[in-house]
Design a protein around this motif. Structure first.
Motif, PDB file in Angstrom:
ATOM      1  N   GLY A 184      -5.861 -12.716 -10.083  1.00 19.36           N
ATOM      2  CA  GLY A 184      -5.758 -14.380  -9.820  1.00 19.36           C
ATOM      3  C   GLY A 184      -4.744 -15.129 -10.848  1.00 19.36           C
ATOM      4  N   LEU A 185      -4.039 -14.174 -11.519  1.00 16.19           N
ATOM      5  CA  LEU A 185      -3.429 -14.883 -12.859  1.00 16.19           C
ATOM      6  C   LEU A 185      -1.901 -15.132 -12.350  1.00 16.19           C
ATOM      7  CD1 LEU A 185      -4.435 -12.339 -15.496  1.00 16.19           C
ATOM      8  CD2 LEU A 185      -5.533 -14.522 -15.086  1.00 16.19           C
ATOM      9  N   PRO A 186      -1.369 -16.263 -13.049  1.00 13.96           N
ATOM     10  CA  PRO A 186       0.011 -16.675 -12.879  1.00 13.96           C
ATOM     11  C   PRO A 186       0.896 -15.666 -13.412  1.00 13.96           C
ATOM     12  CG  PRO A 186      -0.928 -18.264 -14.619  1.00 13.96           C
ATOM     13  CD  PRO A 186      -2.002 -17.140 -13.916  1.00 13.96           C
ATOM     14  N   LYS A 187       2.158 -15.464 -12.978  1.00 10.64           N
ATOM     15  CA  LYS A 187       3.176 -15.008 -13.610  1.00 10.64           C
ATOM     16  C   LYS A 187       3.879 -15.417 -14.731  1.00 10.64           C
ATOM     17  CE  LYS A 187       7.377 -12.103 -12.394  1.00 10.64           C
ATOM     18  NZ  LYS A 187       7.055 -10.940 -13.190  1.00 10.64           N
ATOM     19  N   THR A 188       3.575 -14.789 -15.943  1.00 13.78           N
ATOM     20  CA  THR A 188       4.030 -15.440 -17.204  1.00 13.78           C
ATOM     21  C   THR A 188       3.943 -13.987 -17.972  1.00 13.78           C
ATOM     22  OG1 THR A 188       1.725 -15.727 -18.029  1.00 13.78           O
ATOM     23  CG2 THR A 188       3.138 -17.466 -17.192  1.00 13.78           C
ATOM     24  N   HIS A 189       4.845 -14.148 -19.043  1.00 10.03           N
ATOM     25  CA  HIS A 189       5.219 -12.803 -19.860  1.00 10.03           C
ATOM     26  C   HIS A 189       3.826 -12.412 -20.681  1.00 10.03           C
ATOM     27  CE1 HIS A 189       7.493 -10.014 -22.238  1.00 10.03           C
ATOM     28  NE2 HIS A 189       6.795 -10.427 -23.152  1.00 10.03           N
ATOM     29  N   TRP A 190       3.295 -13.481 -21.110  1.00 13.74           N
ATOM     30  CA  TRP A 190       2.227 -13.261 -22.062  1.00 13.74           C
ATOM     31  C   TRP A 190       0.868 -12.595 -21.145  1.00 13.74           C
ATOM     32  CZ3 TRP A 190      -2.547 -16.191 -22.411  1.00 13.74           C
ATOM     33  CH2 TRP A 190      -2.284 -17.305 -21.832  1.00 13.74           C
TER      34      TRP A 190
END
Length: 119
Positions: A19-25
């Protein structure tokens, strides 16, 4: 630390399952076999790589002819290339306080001795 390589599909699977957002880190933390992930911050530390100079001996114009020659030294009077400095100019056309990053140090002495290092 061990290095693990995986596919982009596995990374996306781990990210959506947790359930994490799509970010590079956060994508970098979801590579490989990830069972549980604890995220302690909402924003990573943002940095910008500026470099400390160049090996280029002169700058050229749009035709490739040399225009300006670079200095050999990287430090002068304790000031170095890449330092954050502030200059206080009491009078004249450019009077005021100016803060910025040194791109190149000078071989000869400063004409204004009001410059101080910021950090």
């Amino acid at each position: 630390m061990p290095i693990e390589v995986s596919t982009g599909g596995k990374t996306k699977y781990n990210r959506t399952r947790l359930g994490l957002p799509k970010t590079h880190w956060l994508d970098a933390t979801c590579v490989g076999n990830v069972e549980v992930l604890q995220v302690f911050t909402e924003q990573p530390l943002l940095i910008a790589a500026k470099g400390w100079g160049s090996r280029q001996m002169c700058t050229t114009n749009k035709y490739g002819f040399p225009v300006k020659h670079r200095t050999q030294c990287k430090t002068f009077f304790g000031f170095g290339t890449g330092d954050m400095v502030s200059a206080i100019l009491p009078s004249g056309k450019f009077a005021g306080t100016h803060v910025g990053r040194l791109t190149d140090v000078r071989k000869r002495s400063f004409s204004n001795e009001n410059a101080t290092r910021q950090g």
